[in-house]
Design a protein around this motif. Structure first.
Motif, PDB file in Angstrom:
ATOM      1  N   GLY A 247       0.953  -1.275  -0.069  1.00  0.00           N
ATOM      2  CA  GLY A 247       0.138  -0.006  -0.071  1.00  0.00           C
ATOM      3  C   GLY A 247       0.878   1.402   0.079  1.00  0.00           C
ATOM      4  O   GLY A 247       0.599   2.199  -0.386  1.00  0.00           O
ATOM      5  N   HIS A 248       2.096   1.162   0.432  1.00  0.00           N
ATOM      6  CA  HIS A 248       2.918   2.319   0.334  1.00  0.00           C
ATOM      7  C   HIS A 248       4.060   2.113  -0.553  1.00  0.00           C
ATOM      8  O   HIS A 248       5.155   2.944  -0.481  1.00  0.00           O
ATOM      9  CB  HIS A 248       3.654   2.341   1.963  1.00  0.00           C
ATOM     10  CG  HIS A 248       2.441   2.531   2.945  1.00  0.00           C
ATOM     11  ND1 HIS A 248       1.507   3.588   3.122  1.00  0.00           N
ATOM     12  CD2 HIS A 248       1.791   1.520   3.638  1.00  0.00           C
ATOM     13  CE1 HIS A 248       0.577   3.574   3.960  1.00  0.00           C
ATOM     14  NE2 HIS A 248       0.712   2.194   4.313  1.00  0.00           N
ATOM     15  N   CYS A 259      -0.767  10.513   1.977  1.00  0.00           N
ATOM     16  CA  CYS A 259      -1.197   9.173   2.537  1.00  0.00           C
ATOM     17  C   CYS A 259      -1.011   9.230   4.029  1.00  0.00           C
ATOM     18  O   CYS A 259      -0.169  10.058   4.612  1.00  0.00           O
ATOM     19  CB  CYS A 259      -0.170   8.121   1.991  1.00  0.00           C
ATOM     20  SG  CYS A 259      -0.189   6.519   2.558  1.00  0.00           S
ATOM     21  N   CYS A 261       0.507   7.248   5.859  1.00  0.00           N
ATOM     22  CA  CYS A 261       1.955   6.914   6.420  1.00  0.00           C
ATOM     23  C   CYS A 261       2.738   8.219   6.491  1.00  0.00           C
ATOM     24  O   CYS A 261       3.896   8.020   7.065  1.00  0.00           O
ATOM     25  CB  CYS A 261       2.708   5.977   5.454  1.00  0.00           C
ATOM     26  SG  CYS A 261       3.166   6.654   3.963  1.00  0.00           S
ATOM     27  N   CYS A 266       1.098   7.247  -2.581  1.00  0.00           N
ATOM     28  CA  CYS A 266       1.259   5.549  -2.363  1.00  0.00           C
ATOM     29  C   CYS A 266       0.082   5.089  -2.748  1.00  0.00           C
ATOM     30  O   CYS A 266      -0.976   5.706  -3.152  1.00  0.00           O
ATOM     31  CB  CYS A 266       1.040   5.392  -0.760  1.00  0.00           C
ATOM     32  SG  CYS A 266       2.582   6.042   0.294  1.00  0.00           S
TER      33      CYS A 266
END
Ligand SMILES: [Zn+2]
Length: 409
Positions: A247-248, A259, A261, A266
């Motif tokens: 996902g990243h 995102c 994160c 991402c």
């Protein structure tokens, strides 16, 4: 389970035969001997051993053979001899269940989680385990294992929750299993891992990946996307447990949406519900007649979008085409690293149907290496909302029956 300890012939025979019973309904000595190539007297000895310990039950006599021989005695696996408590800690919920040794859900519980600290989550897990261990089911039996599927980066070997992007406040390197053990009195082993790895394991044992040695699952939630990767029949963790955090992967690093994160562009940020909402709001003025905007008060936006897409609505197709393009881009990157034979989609996009898979494949063939056909199969999972508890539970059962000591005298 990466390094298998040495196993004797006797232990190996016991393991092969018990596994066969675990995956069947009823079997006779001849059935087992025929399927395994192990002699009938040895099979009978092994059955007697497991009948003594309670794992195999007599089931009476079967039909006589065509030659008119004696009616064979039948046996089955006693799936109610022990239970597994399985918990899935999601981004905003805790789903738990007690399952039998064939992954049948016997009782389950679902509760919403507010934005709470990891200590509180650990205490809630302890309460759930305590409640199940006191239930009527367990009174005449025992809990053989407890497994917890966690979000984010998890070190399964150390029982440590390394980091969860959804909850930066949970901090780094929280010793989850150690802290949980302080709060529970049950003596069964406690396992934890990233939810997507458990899901991949369950697909391999009981889902769409039976018999596959190189595959991956991709689970896209409303916010958050992760993967469980199996290479040569083994779950991949990697050096720092990042493996599966696809996902990243950066697909649009300079101009993409933010995102959770902390990065930009991402994979998960490009296919999240937030992103879909943004695309719909951007195009709303131009596509006011789209089917997406009918029944707005009664259905969720996702349901309306998917229904409109299936009905051929122009605006819905534009949006789903963009989402499919980002899926194809992400999938293309993982193909170049791991070259899986199968990709199983889980999560919110499974309800769209096969036309979404066709759209992903269309883009996939046109990205890198357009001259080579992608033979990778892409399918939707059948596990639905129980995928977390089934994943963690199935892993716990297989770990229990994978212990060499279990097959010793
Ligand atoms: Zn990210």
């Amino acid at each position: 389970m990466d390094t298998a300890p040495r196993i004797s012939l006797k232990q190996s025979n016991r393991k092969i035969i018990l596994n066969m019973f675990r995956e069947s309904s009823v079997l006779s000595v001849s059935d087992v001997s025929l399927k395994t190539g192990i002699s009938k007297p040895t099979v009978q000895k092994v059955i007697n051993h497991f009948a003594e310990t309670g794992y195999i039950l007599p089931e009476g006599k079967g039909n006589s053979t065509d030659e008119g021989g004696k009616k064979p005695l039948l046996y089955s696996f006693n799936q109610l001899l022990g239970y597994v408590v399985t918990i899935h800690v999601g981004p905003d919920f805790m789903h738990s269940a007690i399952i039998d040794m064939k992954s049948q859900i016997l009782q389950s519980d679902f509760r919403k989680l507010d934005d709470i600290g990891i200590e509180e989550v650990t205490r809630m897990c302890a309460d759930v385990i305590s409640d199940y261990s006191k239930s009527d089911l367990v009174q005449n039996s025992r809990i053989i294992s407890i497994s917890i599927a966690l979000p984010g980066i998890v070190s399964a070997s150390e029982g440590v929750l390394v980091y969860t992007p959804h909850f930066p406040g949970w901090g780094n390197d929280y010793p989850f299993v150690g802290e949980l053990k302080k709060l529970v009195s049950v003596s069964a082993p406690i396992l934890c891992d990233n939810i997507n790895r458990y899901q991949a394991f369950a697909e391999m044992k009981a889902g769409k990946a039976i018999g596959k040695r190189n595959f991956m699952i991709i689970d896209a939630m409303e916010e958050g996307l992760g993967s469980g990767i199996v290479v040569n029949g083994q779950l991949k963790h990697g050096a720092q447990n990042f493996s599966g955090e696809i996902g990243h992967m950066l697909l649009m690093p300079t101009s993409g949406p933010k995102c959770i994160c902390g990065g930009k562009g991402c994979f998960e940020a490009l296919v999240s519900l937030k992103r879909i909402n943004a695309l719909i709001n951007e195009g709303r003025k131009l596509h006011d007649n789209s089917l997406i905007f009918t029944d707005e008060n009664n259905e969720t936006m996702l349901k309306r979008l998917f229904a409109a897409f299936v009905q051929g609505d122009e605006f819905a197709i534009v949006i789903m085409d963009e989402i499919a393009f980002w899926f194809a881009s992400g999938i293309n990157n993982v193909i170049m690293i791991n070259d899986p034979e199968l990709i199983i989609l889980e999560g919110i996009y499974t309800t769209v149907g096969d036309s979404f898979i066709e759209l992903i494949k269309f883009h996939l063939e046109r990205l890198a290496y357009p001259g080579i056909e992608r033979k990778v199969q892409i399918v939707m999972s059948d596990f639905g909302n129980e995928r977390g508890i089934l994943g963690a539970g199935t892993y716990a059962i297989w770990s229990f029956f994978n212990q060499v000591e279990f097959y010793s005298d």
